[in-house]
Structures are given as structure tokens and as C-alpha cells.
Design an enzyme around this catalytic site. Structure first.
Site, PDB file in Angstrom:
ATOM      1  N   HIS A 133       0.815  -1.224   0.000  1.00 49.53           N
ATOM      2  CA  HIS A 133       0.000   0.000   0.000  1.00 49.53           C
ATOM      3  C   HIS A 133       0.847   1.272   0.000  1.00 49.53           C
ATOM      4  CE1 HIS A 133       0.478   0.048   4.415  1.00 49.53           C
ATOM      5  NE2 HIS A 133       0.057   1.287   4.388  1.00 49.53           N
ATOM      6  N   LYS A 190       0.573   5.416  -2.074  1.00 49.34           N
ATOM      7  CA  LYS A 190       0.490   6.704  -1.385  1.00 49.34           C
ATOM      8  C   LYS A 190       0.866   7.818  -2.356  1.00 49.34           C
ATOM      9  CE  LYS A 190       1.370   4.892   3.202  1.00 49.34           C
ATOM     10  NZ  LYS A 190       0.729   5.444   4.369  1.00 49.34           N
ATOM     11  N   HIS A 208       7.629  -2.067   2.382  1.00 44.44           N
ATOM     12  CA  HIS A 208       7.506  -0.606   2.271  1.00 44.44           C
ATOM     13  C   HIS A 208       8.857   0.132   2.171  1.00 44.44           C
ATOM     14  CE1 HIS A 208       3.583  -1.842   3.332  1.00 44.44           C
ATOM     15  NE2 HIS A 208       3.664  -1.721   4.633  1.00 44.44           N
TER      16      HIS A 208
END
Ligand code: BG6
Length: 545
Positions: free
Chosen positions: A211, A215, A273
Site C-alpha cells: 500500500h 500513497k 515498504h
């Protein structure tokens, strides 16, 4: 003037438009099937994101959602649960009854075991009913919001029950698979999972979601680097002293103790991430903004990361675990007291790591990465710190502090970009002080950016995999971390856990990691701009002149 030109002109004149003004719903409609639909992710992220898309009129006509999970529920209970989840969600700004009612009509639920054939047979039947009743094409998006151990099973079963078409491309009847992190537990299990999924799905049909890549500011990093000619010449070892990537959270492990005991911070935040952000900072310009181009260039960076030398571990890596303390003013327990956690656990809730990318652009430039739970402030940001000027000819007083230039890319909260530079203090004498130039997303565009899941779900519906991870990226990231994972799981921490208090900036070892290189972390907001670190022989730390 065409409509789109006039819209762009209005934007140029500073009249902010919602980003949706430039977006269209996906050209083809699909049915979105969530495996693990009674879980946390569906409540907190997936359904709120889909509802937000419905509010923005970004869902195509005939879009349906099928929840598939073991928890017994009928359609009505599922709809009620999801309504509560949307009403509770921090990511939903306004609950609109009429939008919800339309959206909820397209929600279905199948109570089923992942192993048994019955669930898949009912899924076949339901998909066929939706197709005939609503005259929609056979496009399916399967979302695996389940632990990696079940991913193999579910994909196998989908194949066995002829629920997978041979293509992921737009046109007649595509099937795509979105796989949540963690993708495997280590390099071997990730390779194994990839091999298994590939038996049923082609790589072009697989969307491994991270995810962070959805962003707004992470995407803006690419825009900033490659749409501005002043950036490229300075974006290299010639001018950059070092790079910091921080993802600090004030939250603890919440109710995810059981999961976290298996994962730890390295697997939970670094494998995906942080390494992905590093790849975007480090990548060469892609040929175009599209599927394989961007992903090829990111993979190049991952391939150039200098392998971690197990003998050198104390020099480059620090692990930590939070003890009791105060988070945002509230007394909170230590990690070992959290639900589902072994009271003697040596799982890390904090990691700081120094990596090098051995290529022409980045040779010898350290990338310092850190992430932790229960830290002082919730912040995710990138700091590009530039080298100091070669010669300071201003006659400055002892009180003047000249800090090196820093470019701060704030991913969350308050998305934006700041540049720190030295300026003359007004007055008769030549005095210098660091000042900051700021760009704020919300102030400039007058909207809150779309959430990462909205962006990524739309991309998957459109068949755009640019912001998803390919198999090589996932395996390369595991490869980078493998030595650390092996050694940390086999040895006790050097400083017994817990070694940092909830509400602090992590273990002192993390500060030492940078201090011994003559550098220091940027710890916003307490010491955001003018950290008066005075390092005699520092490369980049603030220096009294
Ligand atoms: C998730 C991790 O991937 O990212 C969580 O599993 C973490 O442990 C979360 O809290 C952080 O995401 P964000 O968007 O809040 O920075």
C-alpha cells in the site's frame, strides 16, 4: 478550448480541483472477490476504499463485491457489518446514506471453508448469476486478504474449479489476483509461493500489493524526480551525502500480537515498504511510466544493494523492542505485555539499518532506514541530505549554525516536500540561518489525497500493474534481508529487550549508528529543522562555524 484544457488552465491559475476531476471510472466493470472478507483488512481498508470510490463515482456500473470467509454470515449481516466499518473508518470523510444503499446492493457473502469444494462451487454459481442478471462481462478481481499459508490453497482451488480465465488483459473476460503482504516468510517460501501461484495465474495477472506504493507522495517522488530538470543533476553521489527513510508509528501492535510474533518489524515494514521506497529514490529514469519499465528500473536498484555481511552486522543494523512508556500522552504497556505476545519474546518492533547501493549513481552513499512501533511521533518521510559547501567564506559568529541542505519528502502525515537551505538573517551583519521552503499537498490542491487502497484498487481494475510488485522485486527484497533474518532469529539481542521506552525515538543504538558516521536522524517535530548536533568531523551533521 476542450474541456480538459480548460480544466488544466483552471488548475494552473491556482483554482484547485479535486483529483477526481481528472479521473474516469475503469472502462470495464468487474466482480471483486475478497478471500478473508471477515478480517481486519476488509473492514479497515478495502470496503472503506471501495465506498470512497463509489462516492467519487469511480466504480463502474455493475460492480459487485463477493466476500468469502469462514466466519458464518449471510448477505444482510455482511452488509450491516460493512456499513458499521465504513461509518467507523477514519478514511471515510462523509457517510452518505444514498451512496451506501446503492453500493450495499452489490455486496454478497459466501460462508465457506478455504479447503472444501462447496465454497468454490457456490462462487461459480454466484458469479454466473451476477453475470446474467446484470449483463456484465466475466471480469474477476480476486483479493487474497489471507495469511500466505492459505494463498497456495486458494489459488489452487480457484484453478481446479475453473474460476480463472487465461488472461489478465482488458477485453473479454479477464481474471486478476491481488495478493496482500506478507508475500512469504523468507526467500524460500516466497519463491515457493510464486511457483505455486504461477501454476494457475500468469505473472501479468498477479498484483502483489504494497500500500505504500499507492500513497500520493510516494508516486509524487517519481514526478518530482523525473518531471523537473533541476533535480536530476543533483540526485547522485556527487551531491548527496546520505539518504534517510523513516517510518515511525506511535501505535503498538494492537490486536495483531499473534501475527507480529511471526513477522517482526523486518518482515512487516522493511521487506516491502521501506525497501520499495529506497528503490524509487534510487532508480534510473524509466523509458515510460508503465508496467514493466518502472518495475525494471526498481529491480535494478534492488539488485545493486550491497549484500549484508553477517560479520559486519553490529556496524549496520540495530534492533529494538519497546517497553512500557507513554504514547501520545497515554501510559501504554510494553510489547511483551501485549495480547498474543510471548512474555519473553525477542521479536523486534524497531529496526535501523544502513545499506549501500553499489552503482554509478549511488556508490558509497549510505541509505539509513528505520521503522518502529510505539515511537515518539507518527511520521513517514524521506530525507535527502546534501553535502556541505566545499568552502565557507562568510565570517560567521560562533552562534551561527549552518546546517547542510536537506530535501524532506513527507509521505505522512501532512504530505508535502520541504527544502532546507541557508539564508541571511536580516540586519547589518552577515549572519546565516537555515530556513525552509514548503510545499503542502493539502494547501496547494485543497483536497485530501486519495487513500493508497483507492488508488491501487482502481489501478488493478484498470489492469495497470505499475505500482504493484513483480515476483523479482519481492524475491530480491527477501534476498537483501535474509542474512539479518537468519542471524536475528538465531541469536539474542546484544542489548536485552526491551531496549526502548514507548514514546521515544527508539534504542540509543540507532542514534549511534548514525553518530559514528558523523550524522544524525531527523526527528520531527521535536528537532525538525535545527538539530544542533555539533560534530567535529561530521560529513553532514550540523556544524558550528
Ligand atoms: C502495514 C503493517 O503494512 O503498514 C502495519 O503491517 C503498519 O504494521 C502499517 O502499521 C503502516 O502503514 P501506514 O500507512 O499507517 O504507514
Amino acid at each position: 478550448m476542450t474541456d480538459s484544457t480548460s480544466e488544466l488552465n483552471r488548475l494552473a491559475e491556482g483554482l484547485a480541483l479535486a483529483p477526481q476531476a481528472f479521473m474516469q471510472p475503469p472502462k470495464e466493470t468487474s466482480t471483486f472477490v475478497i478471500f478473508g472478507a471477515s478480517g481486519d483488512l476488509t473492514h479497515r481498508k478495502l470496503i472503506p476504499a471501495l465506498y470512497n470510490l463509489a462516492c467519487a463515482k469511480m466504480l463502474p456500473e455493475g460492480f459487485h463485491v463477493v466476500g468469502f470467509a469462514v466466519t458464518p454470515m449471510d448477505d444482510a449481516t455482511f452488509r450491516e457489518e460493512m456499513r458499521k466499518a465504513v461509518q467507523k473508518s477514519k478514511e471515510v470523510t462523509e457517510f452518505r446514506e444514498s451512496v451506501w444503499n446503492d453500493f450495499a446492493q452489490g455486496l454478497h457473502y459466501i460462508t465457506a471453508d478455504f479447503e472444501a469444494p462447496e465454497g468454490y462451487e457456490r462462487l461459480q454459481k454466484l458469479l454466473a448469476e451476477i453475470k446474467t442478471e446484470h449483463q456484465v462481462p466475466d471480469n474477476r478481481l480476486y483479493y487474497l486478504a489471507i495469511p500466505p499459508s492459505f494463498c497456495r490453497l486458494v489459488t489452487e482451488k480457484l484453478g481446479e474449479h475453473n474460476l480463472v480465465s487465461p488472461t489478465g488483459k482488458q477485453g473479454e473476460g479477464w481474471t486478476r489476483l491481488i495478493v496482500e503482504k506478507p508475500f512469504g516468510h523468507d526467500i524460500a517460501s516466497a519463491q515457493d509461493l510464486n511457483a505455486h501461484i504461477h501454476k494457475v495465474f500468469k505473472e501479468e495477472q498477479i498484483y502483489r500489493i504494497d500500500h505504500y506504493l499507492g500513497k500520493e507522495t510516494v508516486q509524487n517522488l517519481m514526478a518530482f524526480r523525473f518531471a523537473n530538470s533541476i533535480i536530476e543533476p543533483i540526485w547522485s553521489r556527487r551531491y548527496v551525502d546520505h539518504v534517510q527513510i523513516t517510518a515511525a508509528e506511535t501505535l503498538g501492535v494492537e490486536h495483531r500480537g499473534l501475527y507480529y510474533e511471526e513477522a517482526g518489524c523486518l518482515r512487516d515494514m522493511f521487506q516491502n515498504h521501506l525497501i520499495q521506497i529506497l528503490a524509487i529514490i534510487g532508480m534510473e529514469p524509466p523509458v515510460r511510466y508503465g508496467g514493466s519499465s518502472v518495475r525494471d528500473r526498481k529491480a535494478d536498484v534492488l539488485r545493486s544493494i550491497v549484500p549484508i555481511n553477517p560479520e559486519n552486522l553490529v556496524e549496520i543494523a540495530v534492533r529494538g523492542q519497546y517497553g512500557a512508556g507513554k504514547a501520545e500522552g497515554v501510559v501504554v504497556p510494553g510489547y511483551r505485555e501485549e495480547q498474543g505476545v510471548n512474555p519473553k519474546s525477542n521479536i523486534e518492533t524497531f529496526v535501523a539499518l544502513k545499506l549501500f547501493v553499489d552503482n554509478w549513481r549511488w556508490s558509497e552513499v549510505p541509505f539509513y532506514l528505520r521503522s518502529g512501533k510505539r515511537m515518539n511521533t507518527k511520521v513517514t518521510e524521506i530525507v535527502i541530505q546534501f553535502k556541505r559547501v566545499p568552502h565557507m567564506f562568510f565570517q560567521l559568529s560562533q552562534d551561527d549554525v549552518m546546517e547542510p541542505n536537506q530535501l524532506i519528502i513527507r509521505i505522512a502525515p501532512d504530505e508535502g516536500i520541504s527544502l532546507r537551505f541557508g539564508a541571511k538573517v536580516p540586519g547589518p551583519s552577515m549572519r546565516l540561518r537555515p530556513v525552509q521552503m514548503n510545499f503542502s499537498y493539502s494547501e496547494t490542491f485543497n483536497v485530501q489525497p486519495a487513500t493508497a487502497y483507492e488508488t491501487l484498487l482502481l489501478d488493478a481494475m484498470e489492469g495497470d500493474a505499475t505500482l504493484f510488485n513483480r515476483n523479482d522485486a519481492v524475491e530480491l527484497a527477501w534476498d537483501v534481508l535474509e542474512p539479518l533474518l537468519e542471524i536475528w532469529s538465531a541469536t539474542r539481542p546484544f542489548h536485552p529487550f526491551p531496549n526502548y521506552a514507548a514514546g521515544s525515538w527508539g534504542p540509543t543504538g540507532a542514534d549511534q549508528l548514525m553518530l559514528k558516521d558523523g550524522r544524525s536522524w531527523r526527528n520531527p517535530p521535536d528537532a525538525p529543522l535545527l538539530s544542533r548536533v555539533n560534530l567535529e568531523n561530521g560529513h553532514g551533521g550540523g556544524t558550528h562555524v
